[in-house]
Design a protein around this motif. Structure first.
Motif, PDB file in Angstrom:
ATOM      1  N   ARG A  95       0.832  -1.212   0.000  1.00  0.00           N
ATOM      2  CA  ARG A  95       0.000   0.000   0.000  1.00  0.00           C
ATOM      3  C   ARG A  95       0.863   1.256   0.000  1.00  0.00           C
ATOM      4  O   ARG A  95       0.460   2.281  -0.566  1.00  0.00           O
ATOM      5  CB  ARG A  95      -0.948  -0.002   1.200  1.00  0.00           C
ATOM      6  CG  ARG A  95      -2.125  -0.958   1.044  1.00  0.00           C
ATOM      7  CD  ARG A  95      -2.937  -1.083   2.325  1.00  0.00           C
ATOM      8  NE  ARG A  95      -4.044  -1.999   2.113  1.00  0.00           N
ATOM      9  CZ  ARG A  95      -5.320  -1.617   1.943  1.00  0.00           C
ATOM     10  NH1 ARG A  95      -5.645  -0.339   1.986  1.00  0.00           N
ATOM     11  NH2 ARG A  95      -6.268  -2.514   1.749  1.00  0.00           N
ATOM     12  N   HIS A  96       2.022   1.181   0.634  1.00  0.00           N
ATOM     13  CA  HIS A  96       2.937   2.319   0.598  1.00  0.00           C
ATOM     14  C   HIS A  96       3.461   2.542  -0.831  1.00  0.00           C
ATOM     15  O   HIS A  96       3.628   3.691  -1.280  1.00  0.00           O
ATOM     16  CB  HIS A  96       4.094   2.078   1.561  1.00  0.00           C
ATOM     17  CG  HIS A  96       5.147   3.149   1.551  1.00  0.00           C
ATOM     18  ND1 HIS A  96       4.861   4.483   1.792  1.00  0.00           N
ATOM     19  CD2 HIS A  96       6.489   3.100   1.323  1.00  0.00           C
ATOM     20  CE1 HIS A  96       5.966   5.199   1.717  1.00  0.00           C
ATOM     21  NE2 HIS A  96       6.970   4.384   1.421  1.00  0.00           N
ATOM     22  N   LEU A  97       3.661   1.467  -1.566  1.00  0.00           N
ATOM     23  CA  LEU A  97       4.178   1.576  -2.933  1.00  0.00           C
ATOM     24  C   LEU A  97       3.106   1.980  -3.935  1.00  0.00           C
ATOM     25  O   LEU A  97       3.371   2.775  -4.848  1.00  0.00           O
ATOM     26  CB  LEU A  97       4.793   0.238  -3.359  1.00  0.00           C
ATOM     27  CG  LEU A  97       6.077  -0.191  -2.635  1.00  0.00           C
ATOM     28  CD1 LEU A  97       6.467  -1.600  -3.052  1.00  0.00           C
ATOM     29  CD2 LEU A  97       7.211   0.790  -2.920  1.00  0.00           C
ATOM     30  N   TYR A  98       1.865   1.441  -3.781  1.00  0.00           N
ATOM     31  CA  TYR A  98       0.898   1.568  -4.865  1.00  0.00           C
ATOM     32  C   TYR A  98      -0.500   2.041  -4.477  1.00  0.00           C
ATOM     33  O   TYR A  98      -1.341   2.239  -5.357  1.00  0.00           O
ATOM     34  CB  TYR A  98       0.755   0.214  -5.585  1.00  0.00           C
ATOM     35  CG  TYR A  98       2.028  -0.221  -6.269  1.00  0.00           C
ATOM     36  CD1 TYR A  98       2.525   0.486  -7.365  1.00  0.00           C
ATOM     37  CD2 TYR A  98       2.739  -1.323  -5.814  1.00  0.00           C
ATOM     38  CE1 TYR A  98       3.695   0.089  -7.985  1.00  0.00           C
ATOM     39  CE2 TYR A  98       3.920  -1.722  -6.435  1.00  0.00           C
ATOM     40  CZ  TYR A  98       4.388  -1.015  -7.521  1.00  0.00           C
ATOM     41  OH  TYR A  98       5.554  -1.400  -8.132  1.00  0.00           O
ATOM     42  N   ARG A  99      -0.767   2.237  -3.192  1.00  0.00           N
ATOM     43  CA  ARG A  99      -2.114   2.658  -2.801  1.00  0.00           C
ATOM     44  C   ARG A  99      -2.126   3.957  -1.997  1.00  0.00           C
ATOM     45  O   ARG A  99      -3.101   4.263  -1.323  1.00  0.00           O
ATOM     46  CB  ARG A  99      -2.804   1.550  -1.995  1.00  0.00           C
ATOM     47  CG  ARG A  99      -3.169   0.300  -2.782  1.00  0.00           C
ATOM     48  CD  ARG A  99      -4.320   0.555  -3.756  1.00  0.00           C
ATOM     49  NE  ARG A  99      -5.531   0.956  -3.088  1.00  0.00           N
ATOM     50  CZ  ARG A  99      -6.422   0.109  -2.594  1.00  0.00           C
ATOM     51  NH1 ARG A  99      -6.239  -1.200  -2.705  1.00  0.00           N
ATOM     52  NH2 ARG A  99      -7.517   0.561  -2.010  1.00  0.00           N
ATOM     53  N   GLY A 100      -1.043   4.710  -2.016  1.00  0.00           N
ATOM     54  CA  GLY A 100      -1.041   6.027  -1.407  1.00  0.00           C
ATOM     55  C   GLY A 100      -0.882   6.070   0.090  1.00  0.00           C
ATOM     56  O   GLY A 100      -1.174   7.095   0.723  1.00  0.00           O
ATOM     57  N   LEU A 101      -0.426   4.968   0.691  1.00  0.00           N
ATOM     58  CA  LEU A 101      -0.180   4.966   2.129  1.00  0.00           C
ATOM     59  C   LEU A 101       1.158   5.669   2.383  1.00  0.00           C
ATOM     60  O   LEU A 101       2.216   5.140   2.078  1.00  0.00           O
ATOM     61  CB  LEU A 101      -0.146   3.528   2.666  1.00  0.00           C
ATOM     62  CG  LEU A 101      -0.103   3.371   4.190  1.00  0.00           C
ATOM     63  CD1 LEU A 101      -1.431   3.808   4.819  1.00  0.00           C
ATOM     64  CD2 LEU A 101       0.211   1.926   4.572  1.00  0.00           C
ATOM     65  N   ASP A 102       1.108   6.872   2.940  1.00  0.00           N
ATOM     66  CA  ASP A 102       2.320   7.658   3.148  1.00  0.00           C
ATOM     67  C   ASP A 102       3.193   7.051   4.244  1.00  0.00           C
ATOM     68  O   ASP A 102       2.711   6.295   5.099  1.00  0.00           O
ATOM     69  CB  ASP A 102       1.962   9.089   3.537  1.00  0.00           C
ATOM     70  CG  ASP A 102       1.275   9.850   2.410  1.00  0.00           C
ATOM     71  OD1 ASP A 102       1.480   9.470   1.239  1.00  0.00           O
ATOM     72  OD2 ASP A 102       0.536  10.808   2.709  1.00  0.00           O
ATOM     73  N   ALA A 103       4.480   7.405   4.222  1.00  0.00           N
ATOM     74  CA  ALA A 103       5.414   6.864   5.209  1.00  0.00           C
ATOM     75  C   ALA A 103       4.954   7.119   6.630  1.00  0.00           C
ATOM     76  O   ALA A 103       5.037   6.233   7.496  1.00  0.00           O
ATOM     77  CB  ALA A 103       6.809   7.459   4.986  1.00  0.00           C
TER      78      ALA A 103
END
Length: 303
Positions: free
Chosen positions: A220-228
């Motif tokens: 989700r961090h890579l492709y679904r907009g889950l920020d760090a």
């Protein structure tokens, strides 16, 4: 105020030391001291000296008694106190307190254990909070959730703990955040993000299971907009969601419970528990510790 009107109660765990000066009559906290000198920071011989250094000015030459609970009573702590078999009441704990070596008028409260053919579990410190929570809520029967490094779900009936379950939620959160690839973006501190937490709660219910849900912190961090800065809250949602899911399965008739914890933990747990359809009564963990240890002290004094 004379020495016999006061009491010192200490919650001493693996990572933290918390001491409270208490008015025995009202139960009010008169003063408090905290440090990060938990069991990991001290050798066995250092415990009485450290305790005296922290609360000696409250003691009036040892006349104000000290009652200690938590991992301080383990083999790794000051002196080992027994772990009593369930069911256990506050009076039972008071009847088995252990004198703390090297410090006059200081007593270590036992823990509890549940060991049978289907369940093997141990507890130190949370039993005091659970019994204190009953007193704060003015009830004799309740189910309690006590979140932390090792979360506890305890059932109490007629002011006695009858069963409990430990879940390694907090420790796994730390391990995933600091020692796995999915947790890598969450190394730095970030504020709690309710939206990311709720995403984690939802993923914990997936048929793919919790192991996949944890990996979604990365995808989700890579492709679904889950920020760090959202990754930590997502991981928290997955693990707390799994904890609550498992306990709902184990206790299908459960409708309400007392949530006993620090404010920072009560917020995410309340979200998770209410999302699962449970009625929650939040209680502060320090207040529960004070209430539980004060009651144990009075039982011990009366014996």
């Amino acid at each position: 105020m004379s020495a016999d009107q006061r009491l010192i109660v200490i919650d001493w765990g693996t990572s933290n030391f918390r001491a409270f000066l208490v008015d025995r009559q009202s139960g009010a906290c008169l003063d408090t001291r905290r440090s990060e000198a938990g069991l990991k920071a001290l050798e066995t011989a250092e415990f009485p000296h450290y305790c005296q250094a922290q609360v000696g000015d409250w003691r009036e030459g040892g006349r104000v008694p000290v009652y200690l609970a938590g991992m301080v009573g383990s083999k790794r702590g000051w002196s080992e106190a027994p772990q009593l078999d369930l069911p256990v009441s506050g009076r039972d704990l008071a009847a088995h307190v252990v004198a703390a070596p090297g410090l006059e008028n200081a007593w270590i409260v036992p823990g509890v254990k549940q060991v049978d053919e289907t369940h093997c579990d141990v507890m130190r410190g949370e039993e005091v909070q659970a019994l204190g929570a009953l007193a704060l809520a003015r009830v004799s029967d309740a189910d309690c959730c006590l979140p932390g490094t090792h979360s506890k779900w305890a059932r109490l009936r007629d002011e006695r703990m009858t069963t409990f379950t430990t879940l390694m939620t907090g420790e796994l959160y730390h391990a995933v955040r600091f020692h796995t690839l999915p947790g890598e973006p969450a190394r730095d501190d970030a504020p709690f993000d309710e939206g990311a937490f709720r995403q984690g709660l939802a993923c914990a219910q997936s048929e793919d299971g919790v192991l996949h849900a944890l990996f979604e912190a990365r995808s989700r961090h890579l492709y679904r907009g889950l920020d760090a800065e959202q990754v930590g809250s997502f991981i928290s949602g997955v693990l707390i969601g799994e904890e609550v899911r498992a306990m709902r399965v184990a206790r299908p008739g459960l409708e309400r419970l007392l949530l006993v914890g620090a404010e920072a933990l009560r917020r995410p747990y309340t979200l998770a528990l209410e999302t699962a359809g449970l009625e929650v009564t939040p209680l502060d963990s320090d207040a529960a510790t004070l209430a539980g240890l004060a009651a144990i002290a009075e039982h011990h004094h009366a014996q």
